[in-house]
Design a protein around this motif. Structure first.
Motif, PDB file in Angstrom:
ATOM      1  N   LEU A 177       0.843  -1.189   0.000  1.00  0.00           N
ATOM      2  CA  LEU A 177       0.000   0.000   0.000  1.00  0.00           C
ATOM      3  C   LEU A 177       0.877   1.237   0.000  1.00  0.00           C
ATOM      4  CD1 LEU A 177      -2.747   1.495   0.381  1.00  0.00           C
ATOM      5  CD2 LEU A 177      -2.374   1.257   2.855  1.00  0.00           C
ATOM      6  N   ALA A 178       0.653   2.127  -0.949  1.00  0.00           N
ATOM      7  CA  ALA A 178       1.327   3.426  -0.968  1.00  0.00           C
ATOM      8  C   ALA A 178       0.349   4.489  -0.491  1.00  0.00           C
ATOM      9  CB  ALA A 178       1.833   3.756  -2.364  1.00  0.00           C
ATOM     10  N   VAL A 179       0.739   5.213   0.545  1.00  0.00           N
ATOM     11  CA  VAL A 179      -0.060   6.332   1.058  1.00  0.00           C
ATOM     12  C   VAL A 179       0.659   7.616   0.687  1.00  0.00           C
ATOM     13  CG1 VAL A 179      -1.023   7.463   3.088  1.00  0.00           C
ATOM     14  CG2 VAL A 179      -0.983   4.967   2.961  1.00  0.00           C
ATOM     15  N   VAL A 180      -0.039   8.487  -0.024  1.00  0.00           N
ATOM     16  CA  VAL A 180       0.508   9.779  -0.443  1.00  0.00           C
ATOM     17  C   VAL A 180      -0.283  10.866   0.258  1.00  0.00           C
ATOM     18  CG1 VAL A 180       0.961  11.312  -2.390  1.00  0.00           C
ATOM     19  CG2 VAL A 180       1.083   8.826  -2.707  1.00  0.00           C
ATOM     20  N   GLY A 181       0.396  11.750   0.982  1.00  0.00           N
ATOM     21  CA  GLY A 181      -0.373  12.793   1.643  1.00  0.00           C
ATOM     22  C   GLY A 181       0.425  13.578   2.648  1.00  0.00           C
ATOM     23  N   ASP A 182      -0.289  14.366   3.434  1.00  0.00           N
ATOM     24  CA  ASP A 182       0.306  15.298   4.388  1.00  0.00           C
ATOM     25  C   ASP A 182       0.331  14.681   5.781  1.00  0.00           C
ATOM     26  OD1 ASP A 182       0.401  17.571   2.433  1.00  0.00           O
ATOM     27  OD2 ASP A 182      -1.770  17.279   2.509  1.00  0.00           O
ATOM     28  N   ALA A 183       1.531  14.456   6.296  1.00  0.00           N
ATOM     29  CA  ALA A 183       1.688  13.886   7.628  1.00  0.00           C
ATOM     30  C   ALA A 183       1.642  14.989   8.680  1.00  0.00           C
ATOM     31  CB  ALA A 183       3.010  13.124   7.726  1.00  0.00           C
ATOM     32  N   LEU A 184       0.964  14.713   9.770  1.00  0.00           N
ATOM     33  CA  LEU A 184       0.850  15.655  10.881  1.00  0.00           C
ATOM     34  C   LEU A 184       1.278  14.956  12.162  1.00  0.00           C
ATOM     35  CD1 LEU A 184      -2.847  16.747  10.164  1.00  0.00           C
ATOM     36  CD2 LEU A 184      -0.805  17.729   9.124  1.00  0.00           C
ATOM     37  N   LEU A 185       1.725  15.723  13.132  1.00  0.00           N
ATOM     38  CA  LEU A 185       1.957  15.182  14.470  1.00  0.00           C
ATOM     39  C   LEU A 185       0.807  15.629  15.358  1.00  0.00           C
ATOM     40  CD1 LEU A 185       3.804  13.687  16.498  1.00  0.00           C
ATOM     41  CD2 LEU A 185       4.786  15.929  17.057  1.00  0.00           C
ATOM     42  N   ASP A 186       0.074  14.666  15.906  1.00  0.00           N
ATOM     43  CA  ASP A 186      -1.028  14.958  16.822  1.00  0.00           C
ATOM     44  C   ASP A 186      -0.547  14.780  18.258  1.00  0.00           C
ATOM     45  OD1 ASP A 186      -2.794  15.570  14.857  1.00  0.00           O
ATOM     46  OD2 ASP A 186      -3.783  13.631  14.814  1.00  0.00           O
ATOM     47  N   VAL A 187      -0.837  15.753  19.094  1.00  0.00           N
ATOM     48  CA  VAL A 187      -0.425  15.723  20.498  1.00  0.00           C
ATOM     49  C   VAL A 187      -1.665  15.912  21.365  1.00  0.00           C
ATOM     50  CG1 VAL A 187       1.036  16.749  22.275  1.00  0.00           C
ATOM     51  CG2 VAL A 187       1.815  16.706  19.891  1.00  0.00           C
ATOM     52  N   ASP A 188      -1.819  15.066  22.363  1.00  0.00           N
ATOM     53  CA  ASP A 188      -2.909  15.198  23.330  1.00  0.00           C
ATOM     54  C   ASP A 188      -2.324  15.563  24.688  1.00  0.00           C
ATOM     55  OD1 ASP A 188      -4.950  14.632  21.583  1.00  0.00           O
ATOM     56  OD2 ASP A 188      -5.026  12.503  22.064  1.00  0.00           O
ATOM     57  N   LEU A 189      -2.749  16.688  25.227  1.00  0.00           N
ATOM     58  CA  LEU A 189      -2.434  17.063  26.603  1.00  0.00           C
ATOM     59  C   LEU A 189      -3.700  16.859  27.417  1.00  0.00           C
ATOM     60  CD1 LEU A 189      -0.461  20.416  26.040  1.00  0.00           C
ATOM     61  CD2 LEU A 189       0.472  18.122  26.346  1.00  0.00           C
ATOM     62  N   SER A 190      -3.652  15.961  28.377  1.00  0.00           N
ATOM     63  CA  SER A 190      -4.867  15.631  29.130  1.00  0.00           C
ATOM     64  C   SER A 190      -4.626  15.739  30.626  1.00  0.00           C
ATOM     65  CB  SER A 190      -5.339  14.211  28.779  1.00  0.00           C
ATOM     66  OG  SER A 190      -4.324  13.267  29.044  1.00  0.00           O
ATOM     67  N   GLY A 191      -5.676  16.092  31.327  1.00  0.00           N
ATOM     68  CA  GLY A 191      -5.599  16.214  32.776  1.00  0.00           C
ATOM     69  C   GLY A 191      -6.952  16.551  33.353  1.00  0.00           C
ATOM     70  N   GLY A 192      -6.961  17.200  34.486  1.00  0.00           N
ATOM     71  CA  GLY A 192      -8.201  17.582  35.144  1.00  0.00           C
ATOM     72  C   GLY A 192      -8.336  19.093  35.228  1.00  0.00           C
ATOM     73  N   ALA A 193      -9.557  19.558  35.325  1.00  0.00           N
ATOM     74  CA  ALA A 193      -9.827  20.993  35.455  1.00  0.00           C
ATOM     75  C   ALA A 193     -10.813  21.201  36.599  1.00  0.00           C
ATOM     76  CB  ALA A 193     -10.385  21.555  34.156  1.00  0.00           C
ATOM     77  N   GLU A 194     -10.328  21.751  37.699  1.00  0.00           N
ATOM     78  CA  GLU A 194     -11.169  21.934  38.880  1.00  0.00           C
ATOM     79  C   GLU A 194     -11.282  23.385  39.312  1.00  0.00           C
ATOM     80  OE1 GLU A 194      -9.486  19.426  41.833  1.00  0.00           O
ATOM     81  OE2 GLU A 194     -10.102  17.546  40.843  1.00  0.00           O
ATOM     82  N   ARG A 195     -10.661  24.299  38.579  1.00  0.00           N
ATOM     83  CA  ARG A 195     -10.721  25.714  38.968  1.00  0.00           C
ATOM     84  C   ARG A 195     -10.612  26.582  37.720  1.00  0.00           C
ATOM     85  NH1 ARG A 195      -5.560  23.922  39.515  1.00  0.00           N
ATOM     86  NH2 ARG A 195      -3.834  25.351  39.052  1.00  0.00           N
ATOM     87  N   LEU A 196     -10.972  27.861  37.871  1.00  0.00           N
ATOM     88  CA  LEU A 196     -10.874  28.827  36.793  1.00  0.00           C
ATOM     89  C   LEU A 196      -9.621  29.672  36.960  1.00  0.00           C
ATOM     90  CD1 LEU A 196     -14.566  30.100  36.504  1.00  0.00           C
ATOM     91  CD2 LEU A 196     -13.400  28.420  35.059  1.00  0.00           C
ATOM     92  N   CYS A 197      -9.122  30.154  35.832  1.00  0.00           N
ATOM     93  CA  CYS A 197      -7.970  31.046  35.845  1.00  0.00           C
ATOM     94  C   CYS A 197      -8.364  32.357  36.528  1.00  0.00           C
ATOM     95  CB  CYS A 197      -7.514  31.297  34.417  1.00  0.00           C
ATOM     96  SG  CYS A 197      -6.079  32.361  34.268  1.00  0.00           S
ATOM     97  N   PRO A 198      -7.534  32.920  37.411  1.00  0.00           N
ATOM     98  CA  PRO A 198      -7.914  34.148  38.135  1.00  0.00           C
ATOM     99  C   PRO A 198      -8.038  35.375  37.254  1.00  0.00           C
ATOM    100  CG  PRO A 198      -5.633  33.549  38.592  1.00  0.00           C
ATOM    101  CD  PRO A 198      -6.236  32.400  37.849  1.00  0.00           C
ATOM    102  N   ASP A 199      -7.358  35.392  36.089  1.00  0.00           N
ATOM    103  CA  ASP A 199      -7.399  36.592  35.259  1.00  0.00           C
ATOM    104  C   ASP A 199      -8.285  36.447  34.025  1.00  0.00           C
ATOM    105  OD1 ASP A 199      -5.839  34.746  34.022  1.00  0.00           O
ATOM    106  OD2 ASP A 199      -4.163  36.080  33.582  1.00  0.00           O
TER     107      ASP A 199
END
Length: 458
Positions: free
Chosen positions: A3-25
């Motif tokens: 199989l030949a795949v021709v196309g645009d390669a991308l790097l996908d990055v996932d940053l995951s965690g928890g969110a329990e507060r709002l930014c003060p500003d």
């Protein structure tokens, strides 16, 4: 298959965690990042999916010698042959920030493109030696390269060419056998709503062999002949559509490369993409260099749907089918005689290992599947990783579920799944004298395989 795949390669990055507060500003959540995962994206994801499906993959793409480009090379090293096209600018990278499983924002960096410059001879040789070609356009210029377009247009007629287009990319070459835009892309190309008329309008515009507009959970509209192929119901607990289009395109391309007719190939692609999404999509991978392969393509249920369309009866039979022997053949022939289509639910290698212990399986899953598919009585083979095929049977919903007579009904948890959908379980008596376990013991002690042995045909 190559199989030949021709196309645009991308790097996908996932940053995951928890969110329990709002930014003060600012009224925005603060994400405490707990994990960073990288994975191939775009055409690179398509290449990895092709490799996971058993193809020998060559990826023709552009990237820079920057951190994202080097990370892509590391992730792809064991998956495919990577051939670089000329490239100008930074390697594209997309970072998703997720909190408690919910995407909050995506950050895109990298402005690199493939310029219209001559390509190395090795890239053309890879195309000429391929059994099937997939173009995965992500709008980064590779489909506008005139040297590449001329080579794609010259592909032999017996080499399937599938084109996954992008609104910012070039139009498919008329030589293309199948173009596979999603619904939003079809609208951007001026196709109107996701109808057979819209798909046909795109086919006439591009002069290609066929168009399949994917409609998400609804399936895909194919022209010709102008038919909606519906997707199976998703079974996953955390559906994620990221990568679904690549899963669909790769599955269709490989099916066409194996000589599967167009409609059946598209139906197979719909099944595979649905399962891919149900399993968590591309975001379910842990890409630290030792990531597991993506979910296996699901079975093509086209024959099952045909049988059901005229009121026929669907039969499923399950087992390891390690060292295929006459006992297995008797079971499958008896199962097929009970209905109009037989789907074999086959344990994966890891599932066999959990059930039987090492050194089982003796015959790896790919070879077991090949042997089963060669049997006249078998219409389809579906592989499952769990100890029980219950999850697979939820999707298949057979009228009859067949197992060997060495089981008791209360030993089969999948029977409850079948009965819940209106089916029933049938136990077929075993053929005396055949057992994989006994055959292996006889061979280990240097004896001959004896018909007088007794035991489980599994």
């Amino acid at each position: 298959m190559k199989l030949a795949v021709v196309g645009d390669a991308l790097l996908d990055v996932d940053l995951s965690g928890g969110a329990e507060r709002l930014c003060p500003d600012a009224p925005v959540p603060v994400v405490d990042v707990a994990a960073r995962k990288c994975r191939p994206g775009g055409a690179a994801l398509a290449a990895v999916l092709g490799d996971a499906s058993g193809a020998d993959v060559t990826l023709i793409t552009g990237r820079s010698d920057d951190s994202a480009g080097r990370e892509l090379e590391r992730l792809l090293a064991a998956r495919c042959v990577l051939l670089d096209a000329p490239f100008s600018g930074g390697t594209p990278s997309k970072t998703r920030v997720r909190a408690d499983g919910q995407s909050l924002v995506r950050l895109d960096v990298g402005d690199g493109v493939v310029p219209d410059l001559p390509l190395a001879a090795g890239l053309f040789e890879a195309l000429r030696s391929a059994d099937a070609v997939l173009v995965a356009d992500y709008g980064r210029g590779i489909t506008r390269n005139s040297w590449l377009r001329r080579e794609l247009a010259r592909l032999p007629s017996d080499v399937p060419l599938v084109w996954d287009p992008h609104p910012r990319g070039a139009e498919p070459v008329p030589r293309t056998d199948l173009v596979v835009p999603n619904h939003a892309e079809a609208l951007s190309f001026g196709a109107g709503s996701g109808t057979a008329e819209g798909a046909e309008a795109l086919r006439l515009r591009w002069g290609c062999g066929a168009v399949a507009v994917t409609m998400g959970a609804r399936g895909a509209v194919v022209s010709p002949p102008g038919e909606l192929l519906r997707a199976p119901e998703l079974m996953g607990r955390r559906p994620d559509v990221c990568g679904a289009g690549d899963s669909f395109a790769v599955s269709v391309t490989l099916a066409l490369g194996r000589g599967v007719p167009l409609l059946e190939a598209v139906r197979y692609g719909v099944d595979c993409a649905s399962r891919f999404v149900a399993e968590g999509g591309a975001g379910a991978w842990a890409c630290d260099g030792s990531e597991p392969p993506p979910p296996r393509p699901g079975p093509s249920f086209s024959r099952v749907e045909q049988v059901r369309s005229w009121g026929g009866r669907v039969v499923a039979a399950g087992g390891c089918f390690d060292l295929l022997h006459p006992g297995h053949i008797n079971l499958l022939n008896r199962a097929r005689s009970l209905g109009d289509a037989l789907v074999v639910c086959m344990n994966s290698d890891e599932s066999v290992r959990r059930l039987k212990g090492p050194p089982r399986p003796v015959v790896h899953a790919e070879d077991r599947r090949c042997l089963l598919e060669a049997l006249e009585c078998v219409d389809a083979v579906a592989e499952f990783d769990e100890t029980s095929p219950s999850r697979l049977l939820e999707q298949l919903r057979p009228d009859i579920w067949v197992k060997g007579g060495d089981y008791e009904p209360d030993q089969l948890p999948e029977s409850r799944v079948v009965e819940r959908h209106g089916g029933r379980t049938v136990l077929v008596p075993l053929v005396d004298g055949y057992s994989t376990s006994r055959i292996l013991r006889d061979l280990e002690h240097g004896g001959r395989i004896r018909r007088e042995c007794h035991g489980r045909a599994g």
